[in-house]
Design a protein around this motif. Structure first.
Motif, PDB file in Angstrom:
ATOM      1  N   MET A   1       0.808  -1.198   0.000  1.00 27.97           N
ATOM      2  CA  MET A   1       0.000   0.000   0.000  1.00 27.97           C
ATOM      3  C   MET A   1       0.850   1.261   0.000  1.00 27.97           C
ATOM      4  N   PHE A   5       0.736   4.831  -2.303  1.00 30.01           N
ATOM      5  CA  PHE A   5       0.864   6.169  -1.745  1.00 30.01           C
ATOM      6  C   PHE A   5       1.947   6.957  -2.474  1.00 30.01           C
ATOM      7  N   ASN A  89      -0.850  13.422   5.836  1.00 31.30           N
ATOM      8  CA  ASN A  89      -1.307  13.350   7.218  1.00 31.30           C
ATOM      9  C   ASN A  89      -1.995  12.026   7.539  1.00 31.30           C
ATOM     10  N   ASN A  90      -2.436  11.322   6.508  1.00 22.00           N
ATOM     11  CA  ASN A  90      -3.119  10.041   6.719  1.00 22.00           C
ATOM     12  C   ASN A  90      -2.303   8.873   6.184  1.00 22.00           C
ATOM     13  N   TYR A  92      -0.616   6.757   7.727  1.00 20.98           N
ATOM     14  CA  TYR A  92      -0.774   5.545   8.534  1.00 20.98           C
ATOM     15  C   TYR A  92      -1.912   4.667   8.024  1.00 20.98           C
ATOM     16  N   LEU A  93      -2.851   5.227   7.262  1.00 18.37           N
ATOM     17  CA  LEU A  93      -3.917   4.423   6.673  1.00 18.37           C
ATOM     18  C   LEU A  93      -3.401   3.581   5.504  1.00 18.37           C
ATOM     19  N   PHE A  94      -2.300   4.018   4.900  1.00 16.72           N
ATOM     20  CA  PHE A  94      -1.746   3.308   3.760  1.00 16.72           C
ATOM     21  C   PHE A  94      -0.770   2.212   4.159  1.00 16.72           C
TER      22      PHE A  94
END
Length: 95
Positions: A1, A5, A89-90, A92-94
Motif C-alpha cells: 500500500m 501512496f 497526514n493520513n 498511517y492508513l496506507f
C-alpha cells in the motif's frame, strides 16, 4: 500500500510541474518572449493546454468571470497541495 501512496504523490508532483511549466510559458508568450508562430512553441503550448484543460474546465465553470485573469491554475495548484497534505497526514492508513 505504501507503493500506491508514493505513486499518487509522484503523479501529483508531475501534474504540479506541468502546471508550473504552463504558467511560465503563458507569461513568456504574454511578454512576447516566445512566439506562437514558431511550430515547436505552438505544439508545446497546444499540448499543455489539451493536457490541463480537463483540470481547468470544471474550475473555470465554478469561478466568476475575472476578465483577462485566469485563476483556474492557482485553484488547481492549491487543490493539489491540499490533496498532498491530506494524503501525507493520513499515511498511517496506507501502511
Amino acid at each position: 500500500m505504501l507503493s500506491l501512496f508514493q505513486i499518487i504523490l509522484l503523479i501529483l508532483d508531475v501534474v504540479w510541474f506541468v502546471i508550473i511549466v504552463q504558467i511560465i510559458m503563458s507569461w513568456l508568450i504574454s511578454f512576447q518572449v516566445l512566439n506562437l508562430h514558431q511550430p515547436l512553441v505552438m505544439q508545446i503550448w497546444q499540448g499543455l493546454n489539451r493536457l490541463l484543460e480537463p483540470l481547468y474546465g470544471p474550475v473555470r465553470r465554478i469561478l466568476p468571470n475575472t476578465g483577462g485573469l485566469d485563476l483556474a491554475p492557482l485553484i488547481v495548484l492549491i487543490a493539489i497541495y491540499a490533496i498532498r497534505i491530506v494524503i501525507s497526514n493520513n499515511i498511517y492508513l496506507f501502511v
